[in-house]
Every structure is written in C-alpha cells, then in structure tokens.
Design a protein around this motif. Structure first.
Motif, PDB file in Angstrom:
ATOM      1  N   LEU A 194       0.830  -1.206   0.000  1.00 51.91           N
ATOM      2  CA  LEU A 194       0.000   0.000   0.000  1.00 51.91           C
ATOM      3  C   LEU A 194       0.864   1.256   0.000  1.00 51.91           C
ATOM      4  CD1 LEU A 194      -3.041   0.863   0.413  1.00 51.91           C
ATOM      5  CD2 LEU A 194      -2.477   1.080   2.814  1.00 51.91           C
ATOM      6  N   THR A 217      -7.589   2.618   2.313  1.00 49.52           N
ATOM      7  CA  THR A 217      -6.886   1.378   2.674  1.00 49.52           C
ATOM      8  C   THR A 217      -7.682   0.144   2.274  1.00 49.52           C
ATOM      9  OG1 THR A 217      -6.096   2.612   4.581  1.00 49.52           O
ATOM     10  CG2 THR A 217      -5.636   0.262   4.555  1.00 49.52           C
ATOM     11  N   LEU A 220      -8.077  -0.629  -1.517  1.00 46.09           N
ATOM     12  CA  LEU A 220      -6.807  -0.981  -2.156  1.00 46.09           C
ATOM     13  C   LEU A 220      -6.299  -2.349  -1.723  1.00 46.09           C
ATOM     14  CD1 LEU A 220      -4.897   2.408  -2.214  1.00 46.09           C
ATOM     15  CD2 LEU A 220      -5.763   1.105  -4.151  1.00 46.09           C
ATOM     16  N   THR A 221      -6.736  -2.813  -0.546  1.00 44.45           N
ATOM     17  CA  THR A 221      -6.269  -4.124  -0.107  1.00 44.45           C
ATOM     18  C   THR A 221      -7.327  -5.205  -0.338  1.00 44.45           C
ATOM     19  OG1 THR A 221      -6.972  -3.581   2.135  1.00 44.45           O
ATOM     20  CG2 THR A 221      -4.655  -3.270   1.629  1.00 44.45           C
TER      21      THR A 221
END
Lengths: 301, 269
Positions: A194, A217, A220-221
């Motif tokens: 990240l 977060t 994106l994960t």
C-alpha cells in the motif's frame, strides 16, 4: 522416422512425465473411480458395492448405472441441510477470521524490521505445530467445566457456565484459530504494498481516520481480503476434524457427513455421491477466485 | 467508535493473544499433577513419564516419523520435477494437464482426497493384486501426492525469481544441462528445497483424515491414535506430547528468525 522422433521427445521429457503420470494415477483416476462408485449400488460385501459393468456370458457387456444415490441425496433433507450448513458455518468463520486477521496484518505491515520479521514468524509458527493438537487445546478451554467458564465465574461475570463446546460457536472459534495464518499472510502481502502517501493525501484533505481507512486502505487491499477469505473459506467447507472435536452432534458439516457415511454406515456409494456433490459446492468459489486473479493480473500488466 | 492510532495495535494484540493463549494453556497443563483442567494439582512431570511409557503412542510416533520422512522425500523429487516442467520446459506437451493437476490437491477437501485414494487402492487391488491390502505403503503414496502439490508451489515460486544468468554462464562454459541443474540450479534453490521438504514432512506428520481412509489394520499413525484418545475427552499425556512438539517447532522458529535476520542484514541496501 516419426516413431524415432516421438521416442526422442519422450526421452527428453522423461523428467516431466514422471510427476504428470504420478498425478494422473493418484489424483485424476481416483476421481473417475469415485464417480463410478457413486453410480453403483450398495451391497453387503467387500468391496461394498455392485459392479457397473458386467460381462454376461463373456460377450455381452451389461452396464448398470444407478442414479439412486443422487436421488437419495436430493430426497433426504439431511444432505441438503448439511451443504447449506457447511457453507454458512464456513462463511461465518471466514468473516470472524477476517476481523481478527486484518488488524494483525496491518500492524505487521506497518512495523519496522526486525519487528516485522518477528511478528510474521509468530503468525506462521503455530501453523507448523500439529493442527489436531491446536484444535484439541480448545476443548480444555471451552468445556462447561473448562478454563474459560472457570475464569468468567470466578470473576463474577457469569453465574451459570456458558455452553460453548459442542455448539457452532466452538466450530467458528476452531476454524478461525487454525486458519488465521492463511488469512493474515495474503492480507499482509497486499497491505505492505500500500502506498502510504495516499493516506497522507487523504488526511491533508480532511478525511477522518475512519473515512480514509474505508475509502483508501480497504478498497486498495481488497485483493488480499478476497485471497485470504477464500484460503479460509474453501478448506473450511470440507472440514472434518474441527466439527468432530468441537462441534455437537447436531453440527452438520458435509465433511463429517461423508466421514460417517463411510466409516459408520460403510455406504461407499453414498459417500462417493456426497463427495461428487461437495466438489460442485467448492468449485464455484474457486472459479470465481481464478477469474478475480486473471482480472487482477490484467490490471497489473 | 473512533479509529485512533491505537485501535489496530490493540486489536492485533488481542489477535496474537488468541493465537498463543491455547498453546500456553497446553504447555502449562502438561505439567499439572491433576487430571482436571480447572484444578492445579501442583507441578509434575508425571504425564511426560506416562507418555514415554505408552507403547501405543511411541509406536505410532515412530511409524508417523518414518512415513513423513519417506513421503516428504518422494514429494520433493516429484515436486521439483513438476516445478521445473512448469517454469522451464515450456515445450512439454502435457504441461497444461500437469499445471491443473499440480495445484488442485491444495484446495481439495481432505475427506475427498482420502476417499478417492482409498477407492483407487481397492480398485487397483482388485485388478492388479497391488498394493495388496492397505497400510504403510498406501499412506506413503497418499502423503507423497498431496505433499507434492505444496512442494511444487514453493519450488515454482523460487525458480521464477531465480537469477538465470548463473545458469547461462555455466552453459556458455560448456556444462551439460544435467550438470547445470545439479551444480548451479539445485544449490541456488536449496533453501526453498529445505522449506518445501519440511512442509511436506509436517503435513504428513499432521494428517489425520487421509491416513484414516487409506490405512489398514496395524498401521495407526500418531494423529489417528491422538484423535481416538482426545475424542473421549482431555488426556493430559497428549498435553505433554503437544508441549514437546511446540518445543521443537519453537526452536525451529528461533533458528529461522536468526537466519532471516542474517539474510536481511546481508542484503545490500
């Protein structure tokens, strides 16, 4: 000439043929055998099923396919319920594992060396100890007169012991506990990639920590979340040891049903039919995983 | 709830506690004189003595270690051959078949693998008269097959990352392919081979479900004995067994951490 060339390629490829033939014999053919036996009729003999093909007077081949086992699976509500229950239990346990594993992966990904390596190792180490013994450890903790109840009662939190062992809750705990490393590692992999400057940008633009977590977060994960969840969910569906040791008699999971059909009822054809049906329940999520992976790789290239 | 910078560390601590609390309990209660978990009867090594005097457990442990060593070695050889094929030998005609079959055992539920192998062995016995009954041989064959899948994944990843210029240099200097493989490729991927073998060994040592299906009378592995014991409830000598296993893995972890630190420190910045 052609035969010679053929033989030459065979000789050049001998190293590759060994594992291929091995897997063919010990992985692929067994499924065909399962499929065949799922279509045969049970009988009291050894092996306990009737042959599908039979030569009558040495010339006529008689083929007897029996779909009765599958009809029986559809007819008896026990099996349908076991499939649904397996998926429900595996899904619930996966969500619990995700909730426990995400903060752990987050903390590992943001730690500095050598702390990061140490924490990673701490996650992986229990995986190397016996799975069976780790499940067993929970029996002493969750029993009615076990540690957890003793602790809670001596603290005065509860006056009556909680019944956890031999319920679905114990199965969730067992699955979350044993499969936690499979969840944390893919999450860690995607969290460590990240780009932190995105979080700084979100903060500069006035986002609260929750907002930036939920809008930066987490999205994106997401590949890590999906990969980790499937690594827990797929094996959990067919789990036998955890429901057998921690679950109750009414905990219906398909792995346990198959085990009982085979070992207790000695009904090989029904056990085979359960296995074939089970494959279909599991193949679905896996195909989805493959598609996700393909899309992910496409987006990366 | 506010997401402060302490939220995740606190939740993660709870997670690590969750991971290690049961292990701690196993270790502590292996030294408990009393048979009851809620009662502390004083410190005692009684259960360790009992463990070492139990022939059933000792025999099963010996058998399991033998099966694990043999099956992990077969799995390593097969897995390296499969990984080399998948990464390097792009011309191999059955490559797609191999790729599909090599990964599948990883996601296959153990009950299905166990059942299908048992049915295969029964059918083979019927047609060929081999493996004539079930026992150690059938367990080794089964474990080698699923161990191989894990070996393939690990070795495949290592071969993909490997710097190929060394192999090219060896070939430019006139080394034959087999010489290159034995003197350059294998030593380079040696740490991955060790990890893969250990994983296959551990998985074999730990397997209850597949072994239960394919074993015969007189070939009970350690997990099978443990399972039949714990199914009846807590048995403190199993705590002692677990503690010994944790000790071995813990020592392995310390060595692993030390190795990893060394390789991180050595890495050029």
């Amino acid at each position: 000439m052609r035969v010679v060339r053929r033989l030459n390629t065979l000789r050049r490829d001998w190293l590759s043929w060994i594992p291929t033939v091995w897997l063919g014999v010990f992985f692929l053919i067994p499924f065909l055998v399962v499929l065949k036996i799922s279509l045969s009729e049970a009988t009291i003999a050894m092996p306990p099923y009737l042959p599908i093909f039979e030569w009558i007077e040495g010339s006529l081949l008689e083929i007897r396919l029996d779909f009765g086992n599958y009809l029986f699976l559809i007819d008896d509500p026990l099996y349908g319920a076991a499939y649904v229950e397996s998926v429900r239990i595996a899904l619930t346990a996966t969500i619990i594992t995700l909730l426990i594993g995400y903060p752990m992966a987050y903390v590992i990904a943001t730690a500095r060396e050598p702390r990061r390596t140490l924490l990673l190792l701490l996650v992986i180490l229990p995986f190397w100890t016996s799975f069976l013994l780790r499940v067993y450890a929970w029996i002493a903790i969750l029993k009615t007169n076990g540690l957890l109840n003793g602790l809670l009662m001596s603290l005065g939190v509860i006056s009556e012991p909680l019944v956890i062992l031999q319920t679905d809750v114990a199965v969730y705990i067992g699955i979350a506990y044993t499969y936690l490393p499979f969840m944390v590692l893919p999450l860690y992999a995607s969290l460590s990639k990240l780009d932190r400057t995105l979080l700084e940008a979100a903060e500069d633009l006035g986002a609260t920590p929750w907002i930036s977590f939920l809008t930066v977060t987490l999205p994106l994960t997401l590949p890590g979340v999906v990969a980790g969840s499937l690594l827990v969910f797929v094996p959990a569906i067919g789990e036998f040891v955890i429901p057998a040791l921690l679950g109750g008699n009414d905990t219906l999971m398909i792995g346990k049903v198959l085990w009982n059909e085979f070992f207790a009822n000695r009904d090989w054809p029904i056990a085979s039919a359960v296995a074939i049906m089970m494959l279909f329940v599991i193949v679905g999520p896996l195909m989805w995983l493959n598609r996700m992976n393909a899309q992910h790789e496409e987006a990366n290239s | 709830m506010k997401l402060s910078r302490y939220t995740f560390p606190v939740m993660a601590s709870v997670g690590f506690g969750f991971l290690y609390f049961p292990i701690l309990i196993l270790v502590i209660y292996s030294f408990n004189e009393s048979k009851l978990v809620t009662v502390w009867g004083g410190f005692s090594a009684r259960w360790y003595l009992e463990l070492f005097q139990d022939p059933q457990i000792l025999d099963a442990a010996t058998l399991s270690l033998q099966i694990a060593a043999v099956s992990a070695t077969i799995a390593l050889i097969l897995g390296v051959a499969a990984a080399m094929t998948l990464v390097r030998f792009r011309w191999f005609r059955a490559r797609t078949w191999l790729a599909g079959m090599a990964a599948a055992p990883l996601v296959m539920p153990e009950v299905i693998t166990g059942l299908s192998l048992l049915l295969l062995f029964v059918a083979l016995d019927h047609w060929l008269g081999w493996p004539s009954g079930r026992g150690v041989t059938t367990i080794i064959l089964a474990h080698a097959t699923f161990g191989m899948a894990f070996v393939t994944v690990i070795v495949q990843a290592r071969l993909r990352d490997m710097d190929r210029t060394l192999e090219e240099a060896a070939m430019d200097l006139g080394a034959r392919p087999m010489t290159v493989f034995l003197t350059v490729t294998l030593p380079t991927i040696a740490p991955a081979l060790v990890a893969a073998w250990l994983l296959a060994f551990t998985l074999s040592l730990d397997d209850l479900v597949i072994a239960s299906f394919v074993s015969g009378p007189g070939s009970s592995t350690l997990p099978m004995v443990v399972f039949s014991k714990v199914r009846l409830g807590i048995s403190p000598d199993i705590n002692a067994l677990a503690t010994l296993m944790i000790l071995i893995v813990g020592l392995g972890g310390v060595v692993g951490f030390w190795q990893m630190r060394r390789s991180i420190n050595r890495r050029p910045v």
